[in-house]
Design a protein around this motif. Structure first.
Motif, mmCIF file in Angstrom:
data_model
loop_
_atom_site.group_PDB
_atom_site.id
_atom_site.type_symbol
_atom_site.label_atom_id
_atom_site.label_comp_id
_atom_site.label_asym_id
_atom_site.label_seq_id
_atom_site.Cartn_x
_atom_site.Cartn_y
_atom_site.Cartn_z
ATOM 1 N N PHE A 22 0.830 -1.204 0.000
ATOM 2 C CA PHE A 22 0.000 0.000 0.000
ATOM 3 C C PHE A 22 0.863 1.252 0.000
ATOM 4 O O PHE A 22 0.622 2.206 0.729
ATOM 5 N N ALA A 29 2.554 -5.922 2.811
ATOM 6 C CA ALA A 29 1.394 -6.723 3.213
ATOM 7 C C ALA A 29 1.372 -8.068 2.496
ATOM 8 O O ALA A 29 0.876 -9.053 3.036
ATOM 9 N N SER A 49 -5.453 -14.490 9.017
ATOM 10 C CA SER A 49 -6.083 -13.189 8.819
ATOM 11 C C SER A 49 -5.016 -12.112 8.583
ATOM 12 O O SER A 49 -3.988 -12.103 9.265
ATOM 13 N N GLY A 50 -5.253 -11.263 7.596
ATOM 14 C CA GLY A 50 -4.348 -10.147 7.346
ATOM 15 C C GLY A 50 -3.115 -10.500 6.531
ATOM 16 O O GLY A 50 -2.195 -9.690 6.395
ATOM 17 N N CYS A 51 -3.077 -11.708 5.955
ATOM 18 C CA CYS A 51 -1.855 -12.108 5.230
ATOM 19 C C CYS A 51 -1.862 -11.626 3.777
ATOM 20 O O CYS A 51 -0.884 -11.835 3.056
ATOM 21 N N GLY A 52 -2.958 -11.009 3.352
ATOM 22 C CA GLY A 52 -2.948 -10.423 2.010
ATOM 23 C C GLY A 52 -3.780 -11.173 0.971
ATOM 24 O O GLY A 52 -3.639 -10.923 -0.231
ATOM 25 N N LYS A 53 -4.694 -12.035 1.411
ATOM 26 C CA LYS A 53 -5.497 -12.821 0.460
ATOM 27 C C LYS A 53 -6.382 -11.903 -0.392
ATOM 28 O O LYS A 53 -6.440 -12.026 -1.611
ATOM 29 N N THR A 54 -7.072 -10.989 0.283
ATOM 30 C CA THR A 54 -7.941 -10.057 -0.452
ATOM 31 C C THR A 54 -7.105 -9.184 -1.376
ATOM 32 O O THR A 54 -7.483 -8.910 -2.518
ATOM 33 N N THR A 55 -5.951 -8.755 -0.886
ATOM 34 C CA THR A 55 -5.076 -7.910 -1.701
ATOM 35 C C THR A 55 -4.668 -8.656 -2.966
ATOM 36 O O THR A 55 -4.694 -8.086 -4.066
ATOM 37 N N HIS A 197 -11.530 -18.969 4.821
ATOM 38 C CA HIS A 197 -10.859 -19.311 6.073
ATOM 39 C C HIS A 197 -11.139 -20.757 6.449
ATOM 40 O O HIS A 197 -10.601 -21.249 7.432
ATOM 41 N N ARG A 215 1.327 -12.202 7.360
ATOM 42 C CA ARG A 215 1.796 -10.999 6.675
ATOM 43 C C ARG A 215 3.302 -10.831 6.778
ATOM 44 O O ARG A 215 3.824 -10.919 7.884
HETATM 45 N N1 LIG Z 1 -6.009 0.164 2.001
HETATM 46 C C1 LIG Z 1 -5.101 -0.310 2.848
HETATM 47 N N2 LIG Z 1 -4.100 0.486 3.334
HETATM 48 C C2 LIG Z 1 -3.167 0.002 4.183
HETATM 49 N N3 LIG Z 1 -3.128 -1.274 4.613
HETATM 50 C C3 LIG Z 1 -4.100 -2.109 4.175
HETATM 51 C C4 LIG Z 1 -5.135 -1.677 3.275
HETATM 52 N N4 LIG Z 1 -5.942 -2.733 3.008
HETATM 53 C C5 LIG Z 1 -5.448 -3.769 3.719
HETATM 54 N N5 LIG Z 1 -4.357 -3.397 4.418
HETATM 55 C C6 LIG Z 1 -3.541 -4.268 5.282
HETATM 56 O O1 LIG Z 1 -2.887 -5.215 4.458
HETATM 57 C C7 LIG Z 1 -2.868 -6.493 5.074
HETATM 58 C C8 LIG Z 1 -3.506 -7.508 4.149
HETATM 59 O O2 LIG Z 1 -4.895 -7.226 4.060
HETATM 60 P P1 LIG Z 1 -5.905 -8.203 3.332
HETATM 61 O O3 LIG Z 1 -7.288 -7.665 3.510
HETATM 62 O O4 LIG Z 1 -5.432 -8.443 1.939
HETATM 63 O O5 LIG Z 1 -5.704 -9.553 4.172
HETATM 64 P P2 LIG Z 1 -6.607 -10.864 4.227
HETATM 65 O O6 LIG Z 1 -5.665 -12.013 4.248
HETATM 66 O O7 LIG Z 1 -7.630 -10.855 3.130
HETATM 67 O O8 LIG Z 1 -7.329 -10.692 5.636
HETATM 68 P P3 LIG Z 1 -8.657 -11.390 6.208
HETATM 69 O O9 LIG Z 1 -8.413 -12.869 6.131
HETATM 70 O O10 LIG Z 1 -8.704 -10.923 7.642
HETATM 71 O O11 LIG Z 1 -9.799 -10.933 5.379
HETATM 72 C C9 LIG Z 1 -3.583 -6.357 6.401
HETATM 73 O O12 LIG Z 1 -2.616 -6.256 7.415
HETATM 74 C C10 LIG Z 1 -4.390 -5.079 6.259
HETATM 75 O O13 LIG Z 1 -4.506 -4.420 7.499
#
Ligand SMILES: Nc1ncnc2c1ncn2[C@@H]1O[C@H](COP(=O)(O)OP(=O)(O)OP(=O)(O)O)[C@@H](O)[C@H]1O
Length: 270
Positions: A22, A29, A49-55, A197, A215
Motif C-alpha cells: 500500500f 502486506a 487473517s491479514g496475510c494479504g489474500k484479499t489484496t 478461512h 503478513r
Molecule cells: N487500504 C489499505 N491500506 C493500508 N493497509 C491495508 C489496506 N488494506 C489492507 N491493508 C492491510 O494489508 C494487510 C492484508 O490485508 P488483506 O485484507 O489483503 O488480508 P486478508 O488475508 O484478506 O485478511 P482477512 O483474512 O482478515 O480478510 C492487512 O494487514 C491489512 O490491514
C-alpha cells in the motif's frame, strides 16, 4: 513456475513476484508471490487473517496495482471490470435497486429484456427467484450474499475472483451454495480463485490449495488435491480428505500462534 517459458501454454492468471505494501515499503502486506493459474483451475487461497489474500485477489482483478512485480490475466495487465467477475466479502449491492435490477445492472451489453431474463435465471439458481422484486434492505444477510453471488455468476465471466463468498451463510446454506457453485462450474467452466478461512471449504471447492504465510503473505504450500471428481460427499469420504484437513489445520494454527504480530486471543493467559 515458468509462465513465460517458450512452448508452454500461457496460464490464465499469472502473478510474477507480486509485492504490495500500500505504498509503504517498510510494511509489506503481500509477497513476493509467484503463482500461475491454468485456465479452468479452481485455486483456493488459505492463510491467516491479514496475510494479504484479499489484496492478492484485488491485484488479479486490476483493482490494486502492485508496488512490485506484475499480474497478467490472459497475458495482459488486468483492467477493473474486465479481468473477471469479483464476489466481495461485503455485498456491494445498490440499495435503490431491486434484487433483479442489481443482477441486471452489470449486464449493460445486453438488451433490457435479455438482462432481466438472465437476472431472473441466476436469482432462481441461488434460490432467490421469489424475491426478485425485493430491495436489499428487505433481504437477510445470507440472502444478500446469495444475491451478490448471482450478480457475479450472471456476468458469465471466464474468471471468478471470490473473496469468502459464503462467509456469512449458515452451515447448511453454505454447503448448498458450495454444491451450487460446483454444479454451475460443471455446466459453465471458469477459472476460479477462491479465498476462504475454512479448510473444509478449501478441500471441497478446490483443485488446488495455496497456503499463504502470515503478513507479508508468501506461498508456503501449494497442494494439487488428489481427489477424483468434485462430488463433495465423495471428497469427504476420501481418506485423503481428513489427512489433508488435519495437515492444513495444524499448519494454519502453528502459523497464527508463532506470529508475533498476531493478536489471536488464544495467545493470552488467564
Ligand atoms: N487500504 C489499505 N491500506 C493500508 N493497509 C491495508 C489496506 N488494506 C489492507 N491493508 C492491510 O494489508 C494487510 C492484508 O490485508 P488483506 O485484507 O489483503 O488480508 P486478508 O488475508 O484478506 O485478511 P482477512 O483474512 O482478515 O480478510 C492487512 O494487514 C491489512 O490491514
Amino acid at each position: 513456475m515458468t509462465p513465460d517459458q517458450p512452448g508452454t501454454a500461457r496460464a490464465h492468471v499469472e502473478l510474477h513476484e507480486v509485492v504490495h505494501g500500500f505504498g509503504n515499503p517498510d510494511a509489506v502486506a503481500l509477497g513476493p508471490v509467484a503463482l500461475s493459474v491454468p485456465r479452468g483451475q479452481r485455486l483456493v487461497l488459505l492463510g491467516p487473517s491479514g496475510c494479504g489474500k484479499t489484496t492478492l485477489l484485488r491485484v488479479a482483478a486490476g483493482l490494486v496495482r502492485p508496488d512490485g512485480g506484475r499480474a497478467l490475466v490472459q497475458g495482459q495487465a488486468p483492467r477493473p471490470g474486465q479481468a473477471g467477475a469479483m464476489v466481495f466479502q461485503s455485498f456491494r449491492l445498490l440499495p435503490w435497486k431491486t434484487a433483479r435490477q442489481n443482477v441486471g445492472f452489470a449486464l449493460g451489453h445486453l438488451s433490457h429484456g435479455e438482462r432481466m431474463e438472465r437476472a431472473q435465471r441466476y436469482l432462481d439458481l441461488v434460490g432467490l427467484g421469489r424475491f426478485a422484486e425485493r430491495y436489499p434492505a428487505a433481504l437477510s444477510g445470507g440472502m444478500k450474499q446469495r444475491l451478490a453471488l448471482a450478480r457475479a455468476l450472471a456476468a458469465e465471466a471466464d474468471l471468478l475472483l471470490m473473496d469468502e463468498p459464503f462467509a456469512s451463510l449458515d452451515a447448511q446454506a453454505r454447503e448448498l451454495m458450495q454444491h451450487e457453485l460446483l454444479r454451475l462450474l460443471r455446466a459453465r467452466p471458469a477459472t476460479v480463485i477462491f479465498v476462504t478461512h475454512s479448510v473444509d471449504e478449501a478441500l471441497l471447492i478446490g483443485d488446488r490449495v495455496v497456503l499463504l504465510s502470515p503478513r507479508p503473505g508468501r506461498v508456503v504450500e501449494d497442494l494439487a488435491l488428489p481427489f477424483r471428481g468434485d462430488d463433495p460427499a465423495l471428497r469427504r469420504a476420501d481418506p485423503d480428505f481428513s489427512r489433508l484437513r488435519d495437515g492444513l489445520w495444524h499448519r494454519l494454527r502453528d502459523m497464527v500462534l508463532s506470529d508475533p504480530a498476531s493478536d489471536f486471543y488464544g495467545r493470552g493467559t488467564l
